[in-house]
Structure formats: structure tokens, C-alpha cells
Write a protein that holds these residues in place. Structure first.
Motif, PDB file in Angstrom:
ATOM      1  N   ASP A   8      14.529 -43.100  56.399  1.00  0.00           N
ATOM      2  CA  ASP A   8      13.127 -43.051  56.484  1.00  0.00           C
ATOM      3  C   ASP A   8      13.139 -44.489  55.792  1.00  0.00           C
ATOM      4  O   ASP A   8      13.415 -45.617  55.440  1.00  0.00           O
ATOM      5  CB  ASP A   8      13.204 -42.561  55.688  1.00  0.00           C
ATOM      6  N   ARG A  10      10.276 -45.895  54.963  1.00  0.00           N
ATOM      7  CA  ARG A  10       8.294 -46.038  54.430  1.00  0.00           C
ATOM      8  C   ARG A  10       8.330 -47.597  53.727  1.00  0.00           C
ATOM      9  O   ARG A  10       7.411 -47.927  54.529  1.00  0.00           O
ATOM     10  CB  ARG A  10       8.488 -44.940  53.823  1.00  0.00           C
ATOM     11  N   VAL A  13       7.055 -49.805  56.100  1.00  0.00           N
ATOM     12  CA  VAL A  13       5.830 -50.261  56.501  1.00  0.00           C
ATOM     13  C   VAL A  13       5.130 -51.526  56.218  1.00  0.00           C
ATOM     14  O   VAL A  13       3.693 -51.781  56.767  1.00  0.00           O
ATOM     15  CB  VAL A  13       4.888 -48.334  56.006  1.00  0.00           C
ATOM     16  N   ALA A  42       9.135 -43.294  60.510  1.00  0.00           N
ATOM     17  CA  ALA A  42       8.147 -43.817  59.223  1.00  0.00           C
ATOM     18  C   ALA A  42       6.740 -43.213  59.970  1.00  0.00           C
ATOM     19  O   ALA A  42       6.490 -42.720  61.004  1.00  0.00           O
ATOM     20  CB  ALA A  42       7.740 -45.496  59.708  1.00  0.00           C
ATOM     21  N   HIS A  43       5.491 -43.896  59.247  1.00  0.00           N
ATOM     22  CA  HIS A  43       4.251 -42.370  59.074  1.00  0.00           C
ATOM     23  C   HIS A  43       3.770 -44.177  59.501  1.00  0.00           C
ATOM     24  O   HIS A  43       2.291 -43.072  60.378  1.00  0.00           O
ATOM     25  CB  HIS A  43       3.709 -41.991  58.121  1.00  0.00           C
ATOM     26  N   GLY A  67       2.153 -41.493  53.007  1.00  0.00           N
ATOM     27  CA  GLY A  67       3.826 -41.929  53.448  1.00  0.00           C
ATOM     28  C   GLY A  67       4.340 -39.991  52.384  1.00  0.00           C
ATOM     29  O   GLY A  67       5.164 -39.701  53.144  1.00  0.00           O
ATOM     30  N   TRP A  70       3.903 -36.530  54.801  1.00  0.00           N
ATOM     31  CA  TRP A  70       4.841 -37.370  55.990  1.00  0.00           C
ATOM     32  C   TRP A  70       5.797 -36.784  55.703  1.00  0.00           C
ATOM     33  O   TRP A  70       6.387 -36.000  56.548  1.00  0.00           O
ATOM     34  CB  TRP A  70       4.102 -38.794  56.695  1.00  0.00           C
ATOM     35  N   GLN A  71       6.024 -37.691  54.267  1.00  0.00           N
ATOM     36  CA  GLN A  71       8.303 -37.573  54.086  1.00  0.00           C
ATOM     37  C   GLN A  71       8.195 -35.769  53.761  1.00  0.00           C
ATOM     38  O   GLN A  71       9.121 -35.360  54.443  1.00  0.00           O
ATOM     39  CB  GLN A  71       8.461 -38.309  52.586  1.00  0.00           C
ATOM     40  N   SER A  89      17.507 -41.499  53.252  1.00  0.00           N
ATOM     41  CA  SER A  89      16.300 -42.044  52.803  1.00  0.00           C
ATOM     42  C   SER A  89      16.563 -42.993  51.551  1.00  0.00           C
ATOM     43  O   SER A  89      17.210 -43.059  50.598  1.00  0.00           O
ATOM     44  CB  SER A  89      15.504 -40.821  51.532  1.00  0.00           C
TER      45      SER A  89
END
Length: 378
Positions: A8, A10, A13, A42-43, A67, A70-71, A89
Motif C-alpha cells: 500500500d 498511499r 501519494v 496506490a489510488h 484513499g 480505495w483501500q 500496509s
């Protein structure tokens, strides 16, 4: 083929700060080892993708507006394809759906301990998912013993009867964080208009970092002792910190310099040229800036709370972060006692050598191996 770990990303980002830096540095060490394959998700597009690519970590973007959605929704659907053996994560929580074994890294529990330090968005993206994440995880990594203690205290059900599930892995410091050369130090100080040196804080300007107390302590010192070194703040404004702008602007003529967010290279220069590093945070899961300052041979004043005494390991002056007078006194003591400053700098160098990203990466590989072999949570 080695097992594949879905990561993950995020925290990468936005421009990376604490958790993002930790994620990037770990992957830079994990990727080339060959024990596992890593694939980032990632988103949105991530920062430092070139560093990840150099480490052999491809990045796959599954677009989403938020985020957390998305997760919890898009990422589990992507993981259902079956081309990943483990999900890691580094950002506090796991998806609550899906069958891929999970490992989660917990940096701190400030969303529970100090909810006012976070936006509603951050709280709602973490708090509802914490307990279930820790229960369904095959392994939980805490970045300090302080964070591990908080996890056991607040989520005992996740670890009862299985102490091996919770592992402490400290962060590291990059090898370029070393003491600066005298000529380079003099050049940075001259550029800042601080030829005799300066006090430095580095990090986001947000309530948890306690910048108001630091500025108050420094201003009081400057009034009582006009020769007190200037204060340099390196870091962008975070949540609920715009009110600091007026205070910082008013103190600029007295010697306060706010540089805003700086690059990694500039941060290194600033640390190497600092006379004292001051980090009076109310709470830290690990406190990477303290380790980076010690690695640069700079004496440190920091808080006596959370993980900071653990990380400092007797190589810093510890103060009550709520006591501006105590903070000012510690700084004044260091400035008045060159021998003490030199002693702390030396102890800090030794302490910082115990924190290495490659060591942390090998410990993560051990945890990933254990997670793949562990029985699914009941």
C-alpha cells in the motif's frame, strides 16, 4: 519465483513525510534483496517512483477519489486476481475484505490518544478499521516499543495468546546523514545570516509537533539573552497551523527564520550546520528527525514522551514538552556548555549508528516469511 508482496503506497501519494519516507527507504532496501518481489499499489500517482523503479518495485495505480475507499474496496478487488501472496500496509490499517494474508505497520495511535491532533478525514479513515485490521493481520509491526505498548493496551484482544504476532522494528537513517565539513557548515550558516550557528526544528508545522511552545521558549530566551542563536524552522504548514504565521512573521526581526518545506538535500545541509536540534513533539511513534540530527553530529533537545526517550537512548536532553521554561532552560544549558554539547553530539553519533534501513529491511523480510507460514486468524 520468490513470493510477491503487494504494498500500500498511499503514504507516497502526497510529498512524503514521516510514514512516506519510511515506506520509500524500506522498499529501496527490500527490493534489491531478492527474497521477495514487491509490487506497489496506490489510488493516485506516487512520489519517488524513480527510486522505487530503481529498487525493482513497479507501481500500479488503481484510480480512486479517496484513499480510504480505495483501500477498502478497489484494492481488495485488485488483490483477488491471485498474483500477490502477501499484502503489506505501512499505513496503520488493512482492508477488511479479501483472503490475501496481511501485515500492517503501526506508527502511532495518536488518532485515539490525541484525536484533536488530526482532521476528521484522518480519524474516519483509521479509527473504524484499527481493531479489525489488527485482528485479521498475520503480523503487526510497531515502529517502537512505545507504540507496541500502546497497541497491547488499547487492542489486547488482537494479541492475546499470540505475543509473536506483534514485532517491534525501528526505522533507520540514510548513510548520507553524517557530520558536515567545516567549510560547508560555514557556507550554510552564512547563507542563512547565522554565522555563529542556529537552533533548528525540522518537520511539519502542526499541533502535535508543539511548535508554539518551541517558539515561545525561544522568544523568551532571546529577550533574556539577546545573544541566543537564531531559530530556523524547516517544514511546511500542516493542519491547524496557519495561526502560527502571524507569530512567526512578528518574530522574524528577532532572528526567527521559517524556510518552509525543503528538499531532502537541503534538509541534510541544514541539519549538518545546526548548533542544536530541538524537537519538542507531544508524541512520536519513532521520531526519525531526532535520529537524523544525531547522525549529523548535532546535539538534540527533545521530549520525554512516547518513543523519543527510547530512540534517543540517553544521547539527548529530555524535557517536558508542555513546559516552555524547561525547554528554554535545556537549550540555554547546551549553548552555555560547549563540553556538554560535544558530549551529546558524540553519544548521538554512536546511537544513530544502531538505526539502519538495511537492518530494518531484513527484519521486515523475517516478518513477511513468518506471516506466510502463520495460521490464518481465527
Amino acid at each position: 519465483m520468490p513470493p510477491t508482496v503487494a504494498v500500500d503506497l498511499r503514504a507516497l501519494v502526497p510529498a512524503p513525510t514521516g510514514i512516506g519516507v519510511s515506506t520509500r527507504e524500506l522498499l529501496a532496501s527490500l527490493g534489491p534483496s531478492g527474497a521477495f518481489q514487491y509490487r506497489g499499489f496506490a489510488h493516485r500517482p506516487v512520489h519517488d517512483e524513480a527510486i522505487l523503479a530503481a529498487a525493482g518495485v513497479p507501481v500500479e495505480v488503481v484510480p480512486a477519489a479517496l484513499g480510504v475507499t480505495w483501500q477498502q474496496w478497489q484494492l481488495p478487488r485488485r488483490l483477488q486476481r491471485g498474483d500477490n501472496d502477501l499484502h503489506w500496509s505501512p499505513l496503520q490499517t488493512l482492508p477488511l475484505l479479501g483472503d490475501v494474508p496481511g501485515v500492517v505497520t503501526v506508527h502511532d495511535l495518536t488518532v485515539l490518544l490525541f484525536p484533536d491532533f488530526h482532521t476528521l478525514k484522518v480519524r474516519y479513515s483509521q479509527v473504524p478499521f484499527l481493531a479489525r485490521s489488527f485482528e485479521r493481520a498475520r503480523r503487526v509491526i510497531a515502529v517502537s516499543n512505545a507504540t507496541a505498548d500502546d497497541l497491547r493496551r488499547h487492542f489486547p484482544a488482537a494479541f492475546v495468546g499470540q505475543p509473536e504476532k506483534l514485532r517491534v522494528i525501528h526505522g533507520g537513517v540514510r548513510p548520507e546523514f553524517t557530520p558536515g565539513e567545516p567549510a560547508a557548515i560555514a557556507a550554510v550558516r552564512a547563507e542563512l545570516g547565522c554565522p555563529e550557528g542556529y537552533l533548528l526544528y525540522a518537520g511539519t508545522l502542526e499541533p502535535r509537533k508543539n511548535i508554539g511552545t518551541l517558539v515561545t521558549a525561544w522568544a523568551a530566551l532571546r529577550r533574556e539573552f539577546p545573544a541566543t542563536l537564531p531559530l530556523v524552522l524547516a517544514g511546511g504548514y500542516g493542519w491547524r497551523s496557519r495561526s502560527l504565521e502571524r507569530q512567526l512573521a512578528e518574530l522574524a526581526p528577532a532572528g526567527l527564520r521559517h524556510l518552509g518545506r525543503v528538499t531532502d538535500a537541503r534538509l541534510l545541509e541544514l541539519l549538518q550546520a545546526a548548533s542544536v536540534f530541538v524537537y519538542p513533539s507531544f508524541y512520536e511513534g519513532f521520531g526519525l528527525p531526532v535520529v537524523e540530527a544525531m547522525a549529523c553530529g548535532v546535539p538534540v533537545v527533545t521530549s520525554d514522551r512516547s518513543s523519543l526517550p527510547e530512540v534517543a537512548g540517553g544521547a539527548a536532553l529530555l524535557v517536558d514538552p508542555q513546559d516552555a521554561g524547561q525547554l528554554a532552560g535545556a537549550v540555554a544549558h547546551l549553548l552555555a556548555e560547549p563540553g556538554l554539547s560535544a558530549e551529546l553530539a558524540g553519544r548521538g553519533l554512536e546511537r544513530a549508528r544502531t538505526f539502519r534501513w538495511d537492518t530494518a529491511a531484513r527484519a521486515h523480510e523475517e516478518v513477511f516469511t513468518e506471516a506466510l507460514a502463520a495460521e490464518p486468524p481465527g
